[in-house]
Motif scaffolding. Structure first.
Motif, mmCIF file in Angstrom:
data_model
loop_
_atom_site.group_PDB
_atom_site.id
_atom_site.type_symbol
_atom_site.label_atom_id
_atom_site.label_comp_id
_atom_site.label_asym_id
_atom_site.label_seq_id
_atom_site.Cartn_x
_atom_site.Cartn_y
_atom_site.Cartn_z
ATOM 1 N N LEU A 6 -12.316 7.623 -2.797
ATOM 2 C CA LEU A 6 -12.441 7.941 -1.679
ATOM 3 C C LEU A 6 -12.341 6.335 -0.956
ATOM 4 C CD1 LEU A 6 -14.520 9.673 -0.058
ATOM 5 C CD2 LEU A 6 -16.571 8.874 -1.104
ATOM 6 N N LEU A 7 -12.423 5.456 -2.175
ATOM 7 C CA LEU A 7 -12.408 4.405 -1.836
ATOM 8 C C LEU A 7 -10.968 3.418 -0.925
ATOM 9 C CD1 LEU A 7 -13.846 1.200 -2.550
ATOM 10 C CD2 LEU A 7 -12.131 1.643 -4.524
ATOM 11 N N VAL A 49 1.269 -0.629 0.065
ATOM 12 C CA VAL A 49 0.079 0.171 0.748
ATOM 13 C C VAL A 49 0.919 1.351 -0.106
ATOM 14 C CG1 VAL A 49 -1.827 1.759 1.501
ATOM 15 C CG2 VAL A 49 -1.684 -1.318 1.509
ATOM 16 N N LEU A 59 -14.056 8.997 -7.263
ATOM 17 C CA LEU A 59 -14.662 7.989 -6.000
ATOM 18 C C LEU A 59 -13.851 6.848 -5.868
ATOM 19 C CD1 LEU A 59 -17.711 7.171 -7.603
ATOM 20 C CD2 LEU A 59 -17.330 8.515 -5.319
ATOM 21 N N ILE A 112 -10.881 5.129 2.766
ATOM 22 C CA ILE A 112 -11.467 4.498 3.207
ATOM 23 C C ILE A 112 -11.408 2.951 3.701
ATOM 24 C CG2 ILE A 112 -13.554 3.226 3.658
ATOM 25 C CD1 ILE A 112 -14.921 5.534 1.758
ATOM 26 N N LEU A 113 -10.849 1.912 2.544
ATOM 27 C CA LEU A 113 -9.960 0.537 3.080
ATOM 28 C C LEU A 113 -8.409 0.874 3.546
ATOM 29 C CD1 LEU A 113 -11.715 -1.538 -0.382
ATOM 30 C CD2 LEU A 113 -12.305 -0.887 2.074
ATOM 31 N N PHE A 114 -7.621 1.687 1.999
ATOM 32 C CA PHE A 114 -6.184 1.994 2.740
ATOM 33 C C PHE A 114 -6.110 2.027 3.873
ATOM 34 C CE2 PHE A 114 -7.201 -0.701 -1.585
ATOM 35 C CZ PHE A 114 -6.822 -0.981 -1.014
ATOM 36 N N GLY A 115 -7.044 3.044 4.139
ATOM 37 C CA GLY A 115 -6.145 3.689 5.357
ATOM 38 C C GLY A 115 -5.945 3.283 6.594
ATOM 39 N N ALA A 116 -4.895 3.914 7.270
ATOM 40 C CA ALA A 116 -4.779 3.568 8.197
ATOM 41 C C ALA A 116 -5.185 4.511 10.047
ATOM 42 C CB ALA A 116 -3.136 3.451 8.359
ATOM 43 N N TYR A 117 -6.297 4.075 10.049
ATOM 44 C CA TYR A 117 -7.147 4.329 11.254
ATOM 45 C C TYR A 117 -8.262 2.953 11.817
ATOM 46 C CZ TYR A 117 -10.881 4.017 7.610
ATOM 47 O OH TYR A 117 -12.402 3.504 6.612
#
Lengths: 533, 327
Positions: free
Chosen positions: A510-511, A469, A507, A514-519
């Motif tokens: 945004l994807l 990532v 989009l 959402i999916l690969f964010g380290a949160y």
């Protein structure tokens, strides 16, 4: 509200401010921004906002006093009977103006120094006292500062200095000056704006138009992506390498990895936040100066600092480097040296003294600690060496048939600069000067790629997926940077494409966030690094 | 005519904006169908340890410990099982907010019927952003946000080949092993005082919510404070003691238990913030005995239904370096 990349800012503060700004008439719009800025400053700094008020009032009054003095001087000149008298009048008023500017700069830099550096100063005095075994210890002073003090203080100094130098007129509109000093997107991490570039646009109360709005949002989304996907992902491993270095016996390969990853983290965090800052301002139709210009495409350390934290670099250039090199003493030195060392090396002693002042200040601006001074001195040495070697390399390279403009040489210089930058950032992020020296020692005495091949690097806080990532994110940022280097604006380029492609990209961003964010669980988001400076 | 054209453009842009927002929300809803708790039960993330409590077979845990890093550093369920035979799990993550603890308690008690749950108290004091409750509400509506990391499960190329795969049950049962030693100089951190440290108001409501849910499920709630010279003090102890009294729950402060024998020169990995493996061994021995004596939990060591627990010791010894890894 601890960061621009937070639910509080992105879902509440910004949308509410934008909404109120849109519905208010043109005349009221600047006051909406001013109110939002005061509220924001209060939310992040509480009552320490008082320091911001003191600075704003002091520079406002000082600039007006200087302006008044200049006017008086202009009024008095026609009455002068000869040139000598005119000169005397000018001198009289100039010294008064100089006194005002010096006093107000001392006041503001004094506040900054006391709040930021008094602990460091006292700690060092205590270390000296300890040498004499007196047992006496000065108690450490504890001060809390307003967030962003290092940024707005430099803006304040540049404002009064520019009024003093007649580059701009003193602003009689306190609201406009207060907004310039406290504009909510820039108060926390900059960029350090100049009054002449920003103040008028801020007070204009421009209508929010569709293009600015959408372009602003796109820039904000890109900034969030850099921060949440890359910087926050790196937080765990970087913290582990730097904080546990002392007792985990890492080899040089891991230390080098830490230096590289920290540099990426710092860039993604800082430039990501600046994207959010510039995107926010763009929504309101305000152009804020860029703070980054693809720094990792630099071919030398000097060029790097022209592309990294640009507004800080230009501030130091205009308000420290130039005044030092243009001072009477330095001019004299240059003149003498030119006679003895020739045209190439003659101006260098003065430049090197000015570089020293700039880099000592730059190091200290980043933090009160010897590791920061070391960081500044590291760049001072590299830049000075660069200047000294340049005339020589200009002669040697053609003789070796090396063409500076050829791609392999350019790649070599870019890689060399990147490695030197990473080493500098390693000193910067180490836990103190002693630890920094230890890390350098390990880097050169225990260097091995063993950890890369036996899988150890996947056990410190990032697994193989995280590395993939991260690499993808770096590739995206690199591709965007490459487009900019070629003079293409990625957003303008995309705006010209078919709606299906455009919306897929938006989009897709945004994807990715959402999916690969380290949160969420298992991650600790990185705090805004530069907000602490 | 010009005005009409302008209005047409404005309407077009407004419609486009609405459609885009709807598409974005649709995408989030769609993602939530793939990334949610149901998928998690069979495919648990290794790096997000607390979720692996949901991978445990239903109704197999006798006790569950909830909390932040203080909890996963101090309590080793495998050590406690080996000594006393009761099954437990540490459902904890670093810097955990009490909102998340509450949702973990609810999710866990949907699948498990432990006799007792322990709430490690450090997270109770962790100040939250004012938007944290909203974030929790968004997480509940759109599971893709809390479970987004499940993308790591889709590993057709077996990229994480050297790691255990992500569809696993945690062999350490939530405990995080570290043998790093980094001593603490702050040994005198539990100075007696009558002062109390305030709990942020929103946090208290989440503690009440956990308490009420435990009552509803018939599970006993107990407060426990893991040893930490950095995060714990007597003022916090007083606050939790008062809260425990108010709710009528037990409270055991391990910072005041000298019998544990914590040596802050050797038993902490980060200057007293957390205990290391050596500290955790001592804490688990003491705490296991306390739980065993107070709550009369069953001993499964000779129960064939718990054979997987009986096999954990060997794996645990490899991880903790007691035994060399032959694989």
């Amino acid at each position: 509200m601890g960061s621009y990349i937070s639910i509080a800012y992105l879902l509440f503060f910004l949308p509410i401010t934008v909404f109120v700004y849109i519905v208010m008439p043109k005349k009221v719009k600047p006051f909406v921004l001013l109110t939002a800025s005061v509220v924001f400053a209060y939310l992040i700094s509480n009552f320490y906002i008082a320091y911001l008020v003191i600075t704003t009032v002091s520079v406002y009054v000082a600039a007006l006093l200087m302006e008044k003095s200049k006017q008086k001087c202009r009024d008095a000149l026609p009455a002068a009977e000869n040139r000598e008298e005119k000169k005397a009048i000018k001198r009289r008023y100039a010294s008064k103006q100089r006194l005002i500017v010096v006093l107000v700069i001392i006041l503001n830099i004094g506040i900054l120094s006391v709040l930021k550096y008094s602990q460091f100063f006292v700690t060092n005095i205590n270390s000296i006292i300890r040498l004499f075994d007196s047992g006496y210890k000065i108690p450490l002073p504890k001060f809390a500062a307003c967030i962003g003090i290092s940024f707005y203080t430099l803006q304040a100094v540049s404002y009064v200095h520019d009024v003093y130098k007649d580059k701009i007129k003193a602003d009689k509109n306190f609201g406009r000056l207060a907004l310039f000093m406290s504009f909510f997107p820039i108060i926390m991490e900059g960029p350090i704006c100049r009054y002449s570039d920003t103040a008028m646009a801020l007070w204009e109360g421009k209508r929010i138009d569709y293009k600015n709005f959408t372009f602003g949002l796109q820039r904000i989304a890109f900034g969030i992506m850099k921060k949440v996907v890359a910087a926050d992902r790196l937080n765990i491993i970087v913290t582990a390498i730097f904080r546990e270095f002392e007792y985990r016996n890492f080899d040089g390969g891991i230390v080098f990895l830490g230096a590289v990853l920290y540099t990426i983290e710092l860039y993604m965090e800082f430039s990501g936040t600046i994207d959010v800052v510039i995107g926010t301002a763009e929504i309101f139709g305000i152009k804020i100066p860029e703070n980054f210009r693809q720094p990792f495409f630099s071919k030398s350390i000097t060029e790097f600092w022209q592309r990294w934290h640009i507004t800080l670099g230009t501030w130091f250039r205009d308000y420290i480097f130039y005044p030092v090199t243009m001072s009477k003493g330095m001019k004299k030195l240059t003149k003498t040296c030119r006679k003895k060392l020739g045209r190439d090396y003659g101006p260098m002693p003065a430049s090197i003294i000015a570089f020293f002042c700039v880099w000592a200040c730059n190091g200290l601006w980043h933090g009160a600690g010897w590791e920061f001074i070391m960081f500044g001195m590291y760049h001072f040495v590299l830049i000075s060496l660069g200047s000294l070697i340049l005339p020589l390399s200009n002669k040697v390279l053609p003789r070796l048939h090396i063409d500076r403009n050829k791609l392999p040489y350019r790649i070599f210089t870019i890689l060399r600069t990147c490695i030197l930058v990473c080493l500098g950032e390693m000193l910067f992020n180490a836990r103190g000067a002693k630890e920094a020296i230890k890390m350098v020692k390990v880097l050169f005495t225990k260097f091995t790629f063993k950890s890369f091949f036996n899988g150890s690097i996947f056990t410190i806080g990032m697994d193989r997926f995280d590395y993939i990532v991260l690499l993808c994110m770096v590739a995206i940022v690199f591709a965007v940077g490459l487009m900019k280097e070629k003079g293409i604006s990625p957003r303008e380029w995309l705006a010209g494409k078919h709606i299906v492609l455009r919306w897929s990209v938006y989009l897709g961003m945004l994807l990715v966030i959402i999916l690969f964010g380290a949160y969420g669980t298992g991650y600790i988001p990185i705090n805004p690094i530069y907000a602490n400076f | 005519m010009k005005k009409l054209k302008f209005e047409k453009q404005t309407i077009k842009k407004a419609v486009a904006s609405v459609v885009f927002v709807l598409l974005a929300i649709g995408m989030i809803v769609l993602l939530s169908l793939f990334f949610n708790e149901e998928r998690l039960e069979t495919q648990t993330l290794k790096d997000v340890k607390p979720y692996s409590v949901l991978a445990e077979p239903d109704n197999t845990l006798d006790a569950v410990i909830f909390g932040d890093s203080e909890a996963f550093a101090a309590f080793s369920p495998v050590e406690m099982y080996n000594k006393y035979g009761f099954t437990s799990f540490v459902c904890a993550s670093a810097s955990q907010y009490i909102t998340l603890t509450e949702s973990f308690v609810r999710e866990t008690l949907e699948h498990q019927k432990p006799k007792v749950i322990f709430l490690e108290t450090n997270a109770i004091f962790r100040k939250m952003n004012s938007t944290k409750p909203l974030e929790s509400a968004i997480d509940a509506q759109f599971p893709v946000f809390p479970y987004h990391n499940l993308w790591k499960n889709f590993d057709p190329l077996n990229i994480n080949e050297n790691e255990n795969d992500y569809c696993f049950r945690d062999d350490l049962k939530g405990f995080k092993y570290t043998a790093i030693v980094n001593k603490s100089d702050n040994k005198d951190y539990m100075k007696k005082t009558k002062e109390k440290q305030k709990i942020p108001a929103t946090n208290t409501s989440y503690v009440y919510s956990i308490y009420e849910y435990c009552q509803e499920k018939g599970v006993e709630l107990v407060f426990v404070s893991a040893p930490s010279t950095v995060h714990w003090n007597y003022a916090k102890h007083n606050t939790i003691a008062a809260l425990a009294k108010k709710l009528g729950v037990k409270f055991i402060d391990l910072n005041l238990e000298d019998d544990i024998g914590i040596n802050w020169n050797t038993d902490t990995c980060d200057r007293g913030d957390h205990v290391n493996y050596y500290g955790a061994t001592k804490v688990s021995a003491f705490f296991g005995k306390y739980v065993h004596n107070k709550f009369d939990l069953p001993d499964h060591r000779n129960d064939s239904a718990y054979s997987d627990w009986n096999q954990l010791k060997a794996k645990y010894d490899v991880v903790t370096g007691k035994k060399a890894n032959k694989t």
